[in-house]
Design a protein around this motif. Sequence first.
Motif, mmCIF file in Angstrom:
data_model
loop_
_atom_site.group_PDB
_atom_site.id
_atom_site.type_symbol
_atom_site.label_atom_id
_atom_site.label_comp_id
_atom_site.label_asym_id
_atom_site.label_seq_id
_atom_site.Cartn_x
_atom_site.Cartn_y
_atom_site.Cartn_z
ATOM 1 N N GLY A 14 -89.607 -15.133 -7.073
ATOM 2 C CA GLY A 14 -89.811 -14.365 -5.845
ATOM 3 C C GLY A 14 -88.520 -14.234 -5.054
ATOM 4 N N THR B 242 -88.742 -6.523 0.344
ATOM 5 C CA THR B 242 -89.602 -7.660 0.010
ATOM 6 C C THR B 242 -89.365 -8.898 0.831
ATOM 7 O OG1 THR B 242 -88.134 -8.404 -1.724
ATOM 8 C CG2 THR B 242 -89.916 -6.935 -2.372
ATOM 9 N N VAL C 149 -93.383 -6.268 -7.038
ATOM 10 C CA VAL C 149 -93.942 -7.238 -6.092
ATOM 11 C C VAL C 149 -95.165 -7.910 -6.697
ATOM 12 C CG1 VAL C 149 -95.110 -7.483 -3.866
ATOM 13 C CG2 VAL C 149 -93.039 -6.111 -4.041
ATOM 14 N N TYR D 258 -95.388 -12.006 -7.316
ATOM 15 C CA TYR D 258 -96.206 -12.855 -6.439
ATOM 16 C C TYR D 258 -97.629 -13.097 -6.910
ATOM 17 C CZ TYR D 258 -92.331 -12.392 -3.243
ATOM 18 O OH TYR D 258 -91.083 -12.444 -2.689
ATOM 19 N N GLU E 24 -98.329 -16.861 -7.808
ATOM 20 C CA GLU E 24 -98.258 -17.734 -6.635
ATOM 21 C C GLU E 24 -99.492 -17.558 -5.743
ATOM 22 O OE1 GLU E 24 -95.329 -18.235 -2.761
ATOM 23 O OE2 GLU E 24 -94.555 -17.227 -4.532
ATOM 24 N N ILE E 25 -99.871 -16.320 -5.494
ATOM 25 C CA ILE E 25 -101.046 -16.050 -4.658
ATOM 26 C C ILE E 25 -102.308 -16.539 -5.369
ATOM 27 C CG2 ILE E 25 -102.421 -14.242 -3.543
ATOM 28 C CD1 ILE E 25 -99.731 -14.674 -2.153
ATOM 29 N N ARG F 233 -93.994 -11.640 0.948
ATOM 30 C CA ARG F 233 -94.697 -12.866 0.555
ATOM 31 C C ARG F 233 -95.634 -13.315 1.675
ATOM 32 N NH1 ARG F 233 -93.089 -18.589 0.963
ATOM 33 N NH2 ARG F 233 -94.162 -19.730 -0.681
ATOM 34 N N TYR G 290 -99.781 -13.426 1.698
ATOM 35 C CA TYR G 290 -100.534 -14.637 2.037
ATOM 36 C C TYR G 290 -101.478 -14.376 3.210
ATOM 37 C CZ TYR G 290 -98.479 -18.084 -1.099
ATOM 38 O OH TYR G 290 -98.120 -18.817 -2.208
#
Length: 199
Positions: free
Chosen positions: A3, A13, A37, A41, A44-45, A84, A88
């Motif tokens: 990322g 980003t 993107v 991500y 991670e998400i 990011r 989230y």
Amino acid sequence: MTGETIAATVPWTARAPGAQHETQHETLDDADAFAVVFDAYFGEIHTYVAQRLGSDHADDIVAETFLTAFRKRDRYDPSRAGVRAWLYGIATNLIGKHRRLEARTLRALGRCGPDTDAPGHDESVAVRVSAQSLRPELAAALAELDRRDRDVLLLVALAGLSHDEIATALGIPYGTVGSRLSRARKKLRGRLGEVRDDG
């Protein structure tokens, strides 16, 4: 490619508040840029959502997170937050719609612990959600927290977001992040202290 690497190569980003911005911003209208993107991500998400709701529900919530981000890409403001933190925020809002499931999952994990073979659906989800091997008493204490306090605490603990990123992601003042985090930590310490005294 991490990322952080993506943040360096795709201008929109990773905008830190107050950072110098280029005069021309790329937009999220570019499907190829959005795909970058997504690739950067998604994992991670997904991990964050799975730790909160269990892997059975993570796929749907993460898919909805990226679909929402794609639909609202014209509203993304790189001067306010990095992508990011924005993602989230979307994921946490969607998790909020499933707060009963999250609390039920945490209570189940609190009852059975991560290594127990449990016959019920809630218990099996709880075992799988324990990617961090939550101790049963910690899971039970998390279940007792107010959802807003739990959101802030878990965005710090599971996602590693800064106070600034959390404030932007959740749309709350910076000071509120600190007070919710402090309140959550105090309640957890109190609850875990009681468990240790009893056990």
